[in-house]
Design a protein around this motif. Structure first.
Motif, PDB file in Angstrom:
ATOM      1  N   GLU A 213       0.812  -1.211   0.000  1.00 43.60           N
ATOM      2  CA  GLU A 213       0.000   0.000   0.000  1.00 43.60           C
ATOM      3  C   GLU A 213       0.852   1.271   0.000  1.00 43.60           C
ATOM      4  N   VAL A 214       1.963   1.247   0.702  1.00 46.27           N
ATOM      5  CA  VAL A 214       2.852   2.420   0.720  1.00 46.27           C
ATOM      6  C   VAL A 214       3.438   2.663  -0.663  1.00 46.27           C
ATOM      7  N   LEU A 215       3.867   1.604  -1.335  1.00 51.21           N
ATOM      8  CA  LEU A 215       4.419   1.750  -2.679  1.00 51.21           C
ATOM      9  C   LEU A 215       3.358   2.238  -3.661  1.00 51.21           C
ATOM     10  N   GLU A 216       2.131   1.790  -3.484  1.00 53.76           N
ATOM     11  CA  GLU A 216       1.045   2.265  -4.345  1.00 53.76           C
ATOM     12  C   GLU A 216       0.744   3.733  -4.065  1.00 53.76           C
ATOM     13  N   ALA A 217       0.774   4.121  -2.799  1.00 52.12           N
ATOM     14  CA  ALA A 217       0.555   5.524  -2.429  1.00 52.12           C
ATOM     15  C   ALA A 217       1.630   6.416  -3.035  1.00 52.12           C
ATOM     16  N   ALA A 218       2.874   5.920  -3.068  1.00 50.23           N
ATOM     17  CA  ALA A 218       3.969   6.676  -3.669  1.00 50.23           C
ATOM     18  C   ALA A 218       3.758   6.833  -5.169  1.00 50.23           C
ATOM     19  N   ALA A 219       3.311   5.750  -5.819  1.00 46.65           N
ATOM     20  CA  ALA A 219       3.107   5.789  -7.264  1.00 46.65           C
ATOM     21  C   ALA A 219       1.982   6.738  -7.657  1.00 46.65           C
ATOM     22  N   MET A 220       0.965   6.851  -6.802  1.00 50.33           N
ATOM     23  CA  MET A 220      -0.188   7.689  -7.111  1.00 50.33           C
ATOM     24  C   MET A 220      -0.020   9.127  -6.627  1.00 50.33           C
ATOM     25  N   GLY A 221       1.049   9.387  -5.867  1.00 53.48           N
ATOM     26  CA  GLY A 221       1.149  10.681  -5.198  1.00 53.48           C
ATOM     27  C   GLY A 221       2.146  11.665  -5.776  1.00 53.48           C
ATOM     28  N   ASP A 222       2.804  11.346  -6.906  1.00 47.83           N
ATOM     29  CA  ASP A 222       3.773  12.258  -7.522  1.00 47.83           C
ATOM     30  C   ASP A 222       4.834  12.672  -6.501  1.00 47.83           C
ATOM     31  N   LEU A 223       5.497  11.673  -5.903  1.00 52.00           N
ATOM     32  CA  LEU A 223       6.430  11.917  -4.806  1.00 52.00           C
ATOM     33  C   LEU A 223       7.880  11.722  -5.244  1.00 52.00           C
ATOM     34  N   SER A 224       8.794  12.400  -4.539  1.00 52.26           N
ATOM     35  CA  SER A 224      10.218  12.321  -4.875  1.00 52.26           C
ATOM     36  C   SER A 224      10.897  11.143  -4.204  1.00 52.26           C
ATOM     37  N   ALA A 225      10.558  10.886  -2.942  1.00 57.55           N
ATOM     38  CA  ALA A 225      11.227   9.839  -2.175  1.00 57.55           C
ATOM     39  C   ALA A 225      10.341   9.397  -1.023  1.00 57.55           C
ATOM     40  N   ILE A 226      10.654   8.229  -0.458  1.00 52.87           N
ATOM     41  CA  ILE A 226       9.954   7.721   0.707  1.00 52.87           C
ATOM     42  C   ILE A 226      10.888   7.830   1.910  1.00 52.87           C
ATOM     43  N   ALA A 227      10.427   8.436   2.990  1.00 56.77           N
ATOM     44  CA  ALA A 227      11.231   8.581   4.204  1.00 56.77           C
ATOM     45  C   ALA A 227      10.783   7.540   5.227  1.00 56.77           C
ATOM     46  N   VAL A 228      11.740   6.852   5.844  1.00 58.60           N
ATOM     47  CA  VAL A 228      11.421   5.835   6.849  1.00 58.60           C
ATOM     48  C   VAL A 228      12.435   5.884   7.989  1.00 58.60           C
ATOM     49  N   SER A 229      12.091   5.238   9.085  1.00 62.13           N
ATOM     50  CA  SER A 229      13.011   5.114  10.216  1.00 62.13           C
ATOM     51  C   SER A 229      12.821   3.746  10.855  1.00 62.13           C
ATOM     52  N   SER A 230      13.903   3.216  11.409  1.00 61.01           N
ATOM     53  CA  SER A 230      13.830   1.923  12.079  1.00 61.01           C
ATOM     54  C   SER A 230      15.067   1.746  12.940  1.00 61.01           C
ATOM     55  N   GLY A 231      14.930   0.969  13.980  1.00 58.45           N
ATOM     56  CA  GLY A 231      16.081   0.644  14.810  1.00 58.45           C
ATOM     57  C   GLY A 231      16.390  -0.829  14.785  1.00 58.45           C
ATOM     58  N   THR A 232      15.732  -1.594  13.901  1.00 59.46           N
ATOM     59  CA  THR A 232      15.895  -3.049  13.916  1.00 59.46           C
ATOM     60  C   THR A 232      16.579  -3.601  12.678  1.00 59.46           C
ATOM     61  N   ILE A 233      16.849  -2.769  11.661  1.00 56.67           N
ATOM     62  CA  ILE A 233      17.457  -3.292  10.442  1.00 56.67           C
ATOM     63  C   ILE A 233      18.810  -3.914  10.754  1.00 56.67           C
ATOM     64  N   GLY A 234      18.975  -5.169  10.339  1.00 54.99           N
ATOM     65  CA  GLY A 234      20.241  -5.861  10.548  1.00 54.99           C
ATOM     66  C   GLY A 234      20.425  -6.426  11.946  1.00 54.99           C
ATOM     67  N   LYS A 235      19.472  -6.238  12.830  1.00 56.64           N
ATOM     68  CA  LYS A 235      19.608  -6.731  14.201  1.00 56.64           C
ATOM     69  C   LYS A 235      18.908  -8.077  14.360  1.00 56.64           C
ATOM     70  N   LEU A 236      18.994  -8.618  15.573  1.00 60.59           N
ATOM     71  CA  LEU A 236      18.454  -9.953  15.847  1.00 60.59           C
ATOM     72  C   LEU A 236      16.967 -10.034  15.533  1.00 60.59           C
ATOM     73  N   GLN A 237      16.231  -8.931  15.801  1.00 59.60           N
ATOM     74  CA  GLN A 237      14.787  -8.952  15.558  1.00 59.60           C
ATOM     75  C   GLN A 237      14.460  -9.332  14.121  1.00 59.60           C
ATOM     76  N   GLU A 238      15.331  -8.920  13.177  1.00 55.02           N
ATOM     77  CA  GLU A 238      15.050  -9.184  11.767  1.00 55.02           C
ATOM     78  C   GLU A 238      15.281 -10.626  11.367  1.00 55.02           C
ATOM     79  N   TRP A 239      16.028 -11.349  12.162  1.00 49.10           N
ATOM     80  CA  TRP A 239      16.174 -12.770  11.895  1.00 49.10           C
ATOM     81  C   TRP A 239      14.874 -13.506  12.232  1.00 49.10           C
ATOM     82  N   LEU A 240      14.078 -12.894  13.074  1.00 49.03           N
ATOM     83  CA  LEU A 240      12.804 -13.488  13.462  1.00 49.03           C
ATOM     84  C   LEU A 240      11.668 -12.953  12.592  1.00 49.03           C
ATOM     85  N   VAL A 241      11.557 -11.627  12.513  1.00 49.41           N
ATOM     86  CA  VAL A 241      10.518 -10.991  11.706  1.00 49.41           C
ATOM     87  C   VAL A 241      11.133  -9.791  10.999  1.00 49.41           C
ATOM     88  N   SER A 242      11.048  -9.777   9.681  1.00 51.77           N
ATOM     89  CA  SER A 242      11.625  -8.664   8.927  1.00 51.77           C
ATOM     90  C   SER A 242      10.835  -7.389   9.182  1.00 51.77           C
TER      91      SER A 242
END
Length: 264
Positions: A213-242
């Motif tokens: 849905e986020v990618l579809e919103a970007a495609a329909m919204g004439d947007l330059s970039a998508i901004a995100v934040s996370s503290g779990t990328i590459g950490k143990l949590q991602e081995w369990l749930v991405s």
């Protein structure tokens, strides 16, 4: 941009028993940089750094040396399993730096003509999509974007779109934790807060799979970039749930402006 540092990390040569600096590859990289960059615009300071060692360590050291405010990375599309087995520079870097990262797809850049690329770069941050879901990471993202709006000397950041995707379990007996009306009310409050910083803000509530849905919103919204934040990328949590942010980085063809967040 006032200063650009082009950096290439050359792996240590393992031809002998002890890893050594690969002088030949360093010289090749320096020559290629010089040919590709040519003469830089007079109002932009351009630096070239070619160093040997581990990429993440070198990136962090060079960013600190030049007091860089943004790290720009290319990213190849890869599966979660491949990333876990081989590792990811972006994932490792996100755990160790407070500096925002801009992740671009090289394949997309290659498709632009020089004229199109110049225009694309001029509007790279003009209109951002901010996925929001009420979490601490989402609130952190909003505050980081608000700070960008406060600190910008020009008007490179002009518009934002807040998008809250309510996950659809597909089972009627499981009630939604957040109702669409509640999500819209929360987004309206955030919109008012961002508009104080002279930003044009839209809000949208969707239902379904978050990444889709986020990618579809970007495609329909004439947007330059998508901004995100996370503290779990590459950490143990991602081995369990991405995480949502990690999935977005793997599947999005849009530029991703990533704000590392130690608190998750």
């Amino acid at each position: 941009m006032k200063q650009i540092v082009f950096l290439h990390a050359v792996p240590l040569s393992e031809r002998g028993i002890i890893p050594q600096v690969d002088i030949e590859k360093i010289e090749q990289a320096q020559t290629r940089f010089a040919e590709a960059i040519g003469e830089s615009p007079t109002d932009i300071e351009v630096k070239i750094e070619v160093q040997s060692g581990k990429p993440v360590d070198i990136i962090l050291k060079v960013a600190q040396t030049y007091r860089s405010q943004l790290i720009i990375l290319g990213s190849q599309s890869r599966s979660l399993l491949t990333e876990k087995l081989l590792g990811s520079t972006m994932a490792n870097l996100s755990r160790r730096t407070p500096i925002p990262l801009l992740v671009l797809r090289p394949q997309l850049i290659y498709a632009y003509t020089s004229e199109e690329l110049i225009l694309r770069c001029q509007h790279l941050f003009r209109s951002l999509l901010l996925p929001y879901n009420g979490t601490q990471a989402a609130d952190y993202l909003v505050q980081e974007v608000k700070q960008l709006a406060q600190q910008q000397s020009g008007r490179y950041l002009q518009q934002c779109k807040l998008c809250w995707v309510l996950e659809d379990s597909g089972r009627r007996e499981i009630p939604k934790k957040i109702l669409p009306q509640q999500a819209e009310q929360t987004l309206s409050q955030i919109k008012a807060d961002l508009e104080v910083e002279n930003l044009q803000v839209e809000i949208e509530v969707r239902e379904g799979h978050s990444v889709t849905e986020v990618l579809e919103a970007a495609a329909m919204g004439d947007l330059s970039a998508i901004a995100v934040s996370s503290g779990t990328i590459g950490k143990l949590q991602e081995w369990l749930v991405s995480s949502f942010a990690a999935e977005l980085l793997r599947f999005s063809w849009y530029p991703i402006l990533f704000f590392p967040n130690e608190r998750g």
